[in-house]
Motif scaffolding. Sequence first.
Motif, PDB file in Angstrom:
ATOM      1  N   LYS A 139       0.842  -1.197   0.000  1.00 48.30           N
ATOM      2  CA  LYS A 139       0.000   0.000   0.000  1.00 48.30           C
ATOM      3  C   LYS A 139       0.885   1.258   0.000  1.00 48.30           C
ATOM      4  O   LYS A 139       1.909   1.339   0.655  1.00 48.30           O
ATOM      5  N   GLY A 140       0.460   2.233  -0.794  1.00 48.06           N
ATOM      6  CA  GLY A 140       1.170   3.494  -0.860  1.00 48.06           C
ATOM      7  C   GLY A 140       2.460   3.471  -1.660  1.00 48.06           C
ATOM      8  O   GLY A 140       3.158   4.494  -1.760  1.00 48.06           O
ATOM      9  N   LYS A 141       2.801   2.336  -2.268  1.00 51.08           N
ATOM     10  CA  LYS A 141       4.060   2.206  -3.010  1.00 51.08           C
ATOM     11  C   LYS A 141       3.889   2.626  -4.473  1.00 51.08           C
ATOM     12  O   LYS A 141       2.791   2.601  -5.031  1.00 51.08           O
TER      13      LYS A 141
ATOM     14  N   VAL B   5      13.064  -2.486 -16.944  1.00 50.21           N
ATOM     15  CA  VAL B   5      13.833  -2.009 -18.088  1.00 50.21           C
ATOM     16  C   VAL B   5      13.005  -2.253 -19.343  1.00 50.21           C
ATOM     17  O   VAL B   5      12.489  -3.359 -19.554  1.00 50.21           O
ATOM     18  N   PHE B   6      12.894  -1.227 -20.196  1.00 52.71           N
ATOM     19  CA  PHE B   6      12.095  -1.333 -21.403  1.00 52.71           C
ATOM     20  C   PHE B   6      12.977  -1.570 -22.622  1.00 52.71           C
ATOM     21  O   PHE B   6      14.194  -1.377 -22.581  1.00 52.71           O
ATOM     22  N   SER B   7      12.330  -1.995 -23.709  1.00 53.38           N
ATOM     23  CA  SER B   7      13.078  -2.348 -24.923  1.00 53.38           C
ATOM     24  C   SER B   7      13.797  -1.161 -25.549  1.00 53.38           C
ATOM     25  O   SER B   7      14.748  -1.346 -26.307  1.00 53.38           O
ATOM     26  N   ASP B   8      13.370   0.051 -25.235  1.00 51.44           N
ATOM     27  CA  ASP B   8      14.051   1.227 -25.773  1.00 51.44           C
ATOM     28  C   ASP B   8      15.192   1.711 -24.879  1.00 51.44           C
ATOM     29  O   ASP B   8      15.785   2.758 -25.123  1.00 51.44           O
ATOM     30  N   GLY B   9      15.498   0.927 -23.829  1.00 48.59           N
ATOM     31  CA  GLY B   9      16.588   1.264 -22.931  1.00 48.59           C
ATOM     32  C   GLY B   9      16.174   2.063 -21.712  1.00 48.59           C
ATOM     33  O   GLY B   9      16.960   2.232 -20.764  1.00 48.59           O
ATOM     34  N   THR B  10      14.944   2.544 -21.710  1.00 48.84           N
ATOM     35  CA  THR B  10      14.448   3.291 -20.550  1.00 48.84           C
ATOM     36  C   THR B  10      14.349   2.370 -19.337  1.00 48.84           C
ATOM     37  O   THR B  10      13.965   1.204 -19.464  1.00 48.84           O
ATOM     38  N   GLU B  11      14.659   2.883 -18.157  1.00 50.20           N
ATOM     39  CA  GLU B  11      14.552   2.117 -16.915  1.00 50.20           C
ATOM     40  C   GLU B  11      13.823   2.962 -15.876  1.00 50.20           C
ATOM     41  O   GLU B  11      14.184   4.106 -15.628  1.00 50.20           O
ATOM     42  N   ILE B  12      12.761   2.388 -15.297  1.00 50.16           N
ATOM     43  CA  ILE B  12      11.962   3.105 -14.303  1.00 50.16           C
ATOM     44  C   ILE B  12      11.908   2.287 -13.019  1.00 50.16           C
ATOM     45  O   ILE B  12      11.641   1.082 -13.046  1.00 50.16           O
ATOM     46  N   LYS B  13      12.148   2.947 -11.901  1.00 47.31           N
ATOM     47  CA  LYS B  13      12.107   2.275 -10.609  1.00 47.31           C
ATOM     48  C   LYS B  13      10.665   2.136 -10.121  1.00 47.31           C
ATOM     49  O   LYS B  13       9.870   3.075 -10.212  1.00 47.31           O
ATOM     50  N   PHE B  14      10.335   0.934  -9.619  1.00 47.13           N
ATOM     51  CA  PHE B  14       9.031   0.671  -9.012  1.00 47.13           C
ATOM     52  C   PHE B  14       9.249  -0.099  -7.719  1.00 47.13           C
ATOM     53  O   PHE B  14      10.221  -0.847  -7.573  1.00 47.13           O
TER      54      PHE B  14
ATOM     55  N   GLU C 180      13.255  -6.431 -19.165  1.00 50.09           N
ATOM     56  CA  GLU C 180      13.783  -7.018 -17.932  1.00 50.09           C
ATOM     57  C   GLU C 180      13.063  -6.464 -16.710  1.00 50.09           C
ATOM     58  O   GLU C 180      12.680  -5.293 -16.671  1.00 50.09           O
ATOM     59  N   LEU C 181      12.886  -7.334 -15.722  1.00 46.82           N
ATOM     60  CA  LEU C 181      12.432  -6.916 -14.396  1.00 46.82           C
ATOM     61  C   LEU C 181      13.582  -7.152 -13.429  1.00 46.82           C
ATOM     62  O   LEU C 181      14.014  -8.288 -13.230  1.00 46.82           O
ATOM     63  N   LYS C 182      14.084  -6.075 -12.863  1.00 43.09           N
ATOM     64  CA  LYS C 182      15.167  -6.199 -11.892  1.00 43.09           C
ATOM     65  C   LYS C 182      14.580  -6.277 -10.495  1.00 43.09           C
ATOM     66  O   LYS C 182      13.623  -5.567 -10.173  1.00 43.09           O
ATOM     67  N   ASN C 183      15.145  -7.152  -9.665  1.00 44.54           N
ATOM     68  CA  ASN C 183      14.709  -7.195  -8.275  1.00 44.54           C
ATOM     69  C   ASN C 183      15.913  -7.434  -7.381  1.00 44.54           C
ATOM     70  O   ASN C 183      16.940  -7.976  -7.803  1.00 44.54           O
ATOM     71  N   TYR C 184      15.782  -7.021  -6.152  1.00 50.60           N
ATOM     72  CA  TYR C 184      16.876  -7.148  -5.195  1.00 50.60           C
ATOM     73  C   TYR C 184      16.345  -7.756  -3.912  1.00 50.60           C
ATOM     74  O   TYR C 184      15.458  -7.199  -3.270  1.00 50.60           O
ATOM     75  N   SER C 185      16.861  -8.932  -3.554  1.00 55.06           N
ATOM     76  CA  SER C 185      16.453  -9.626  -2.323  1.00 55.06           C
ATOM     77  C   SER C 185      14.934  -9.778  -2.231  1.00 55.06           C
ATOM     78  O   SER C 185      14.333  -9.585  -1.171  1.00 55.06           O
ATOM     79  N   GLY C 186      14.316 -10.121  -3.369  1.00 48.00           N
ATOM     80  CA  GLY C 186      12.886 -10.372  -3.367  1.00 48.00           C
ATOM     81  C   GLY C 186      12.012  -9.141  -3.459  1.00 48.00           C
ATOM     82  O   GLY C 186      10.784  -9.243  -3.393  1.00 48.00           O
ATOM     83  N   MET C 187      12.593  -7.978  -3.618  1.00 46.33           N
ATOM     84  CA  MET C 187      11.819  -6.742  -3.747  1.00 46.33           C
ATOM     85  C   MET C 187      12.016  -6.171  -5.142  1.00 46.33           C
ATOM     86  O   MET C 187      13.126  -6.181  -5.677  1.00 46.33           O
ATOM     87  N   ALA C 188      10.918  -5.661  -5.730  1.00 42.42           N
ATOM     88  CA  ALA C 188      11.021  -5.052  -7.051  1.00 42.42           C
ATOM     89  C   ALA C 188      11.944  -3.843  -6.978  1.00 42.42           C
ATOM     90  O   ALA C 188      11.917  -3.076  -6.028  1.00 42.42           O
ATOM     91  N   GLU C 189      12.771  -3.688  -8.010  1.00 41.05           N
ATOM     92  CA  GLU C 189      13.696  -2.566  -8.054  1.00 41.05           C
ATOM     93  C   GLU C 189      13.404  -1.659  -9.238  1.00 41.05           C
ATOM     94  O   GLU C 189      13.216  -0.451  -9.078  1.00 41.05           O
ATOM     95  N   SER C 190      13.335  -2.247 -10.441  1.00 38.59           N
ATOM     96  CA  SER C 190      13.050  -1.423 -11.617  1.00 38.59           C
ATOM     97  C   SER C 190      12.635  -2.293 -12.786  1.00 38.59           C
ATOM     98  O   SER C 190      12.883  -3.500 -12.811  1.00 38.59           O
TER      99      SER C 190
END
Length: 301
Positions: free
Chosen positions: A143-145, A214-223, A202-212
């Motif tokens: 919640k709130g994330k 990555v899109f096919s155009d190279g853009t990367e957004i943190k979530f 790509e979906l990047k994650n760190y220790s089981g938590m979503a990090e960011s």
Amino acid sequence: MNETEYEVIIIGGSYSGLSAAMALGRSLRKTLVIDSGKPCNEQTPHSHNFLTQDGKTPKEISESAKKQVSEYETVHLQEGKAIDAKKSESGFEITTENGEKFHSKKLIIATGIVDEIPEIKGFKESWGIPLIHCPYCHGYEYKGKKTAIIANGDKAVHISSLVKNLTEDVTLITRGKANFTDEQREKLNRNKIHIIETEVSELKNYSGMAESIVFSDGTEIKFEAVYGAFPFHQHSEIPKKLGCEFTEFGHIKTDQFQKTNVPGVFVCGDNSSMMRSVSSAVMTGNVAGAMVNMELVTDCF
């Protein structure tokens, strides 16, 4: 009866199958549960929204269930994979992967479904952990994330409406051209839900938590949270082989008592319901077990 003959065989020994087995064990029905040990939520670290079990791991819940069900002397739990089922003169003949054959008067299929996770880096290893499917099961914890929803069409709008209640920061990722009606777009815009149509690489994650993401155009957004809505198929071909009818969404069709169109065949759990939760699986299993017992009573009383 010998050791291959039972009143009821249950294919699938996760939450719904075990729930059905408990109902039958308490009615003194000789029951065999055949389970391959491959639940769809085995990667999920915690289960929620199940009264008295909130926050426990799926394994903790299933192990406790197995222990309780095994105390009923008429219920036998067996590891293995059922690969075939045929109608017989007395009911059903079930064949397992190692060639064993078992017979029963009634059959309950609790085999679940298999999610078709896209072949995108980070998706499969993240499924059920930082890449989640259900706001009811896991939404409170996020919640709130800052939240992304990977979905398109009607499913995307449905999940967005639920997630919007939990957080104000929602981005909808359609992985290609967005497929929304004008009315749906207006709703999404009104609720300030941003839409990204770019494919995900790509979906990047760190220790089981979503990090960011990555899109096919190279853009990367943190979530901080990511939901995914993907297609599925039935975990077992047995319902189809027996002639069970399916809904337009791919679930096995049942009446309100978990009974299929095939006489003597009942189903329960994720294979027959859009409500994918442990509590729902337990409920439908309990109903299936009770209704099978009722059929057996009616047959001989």
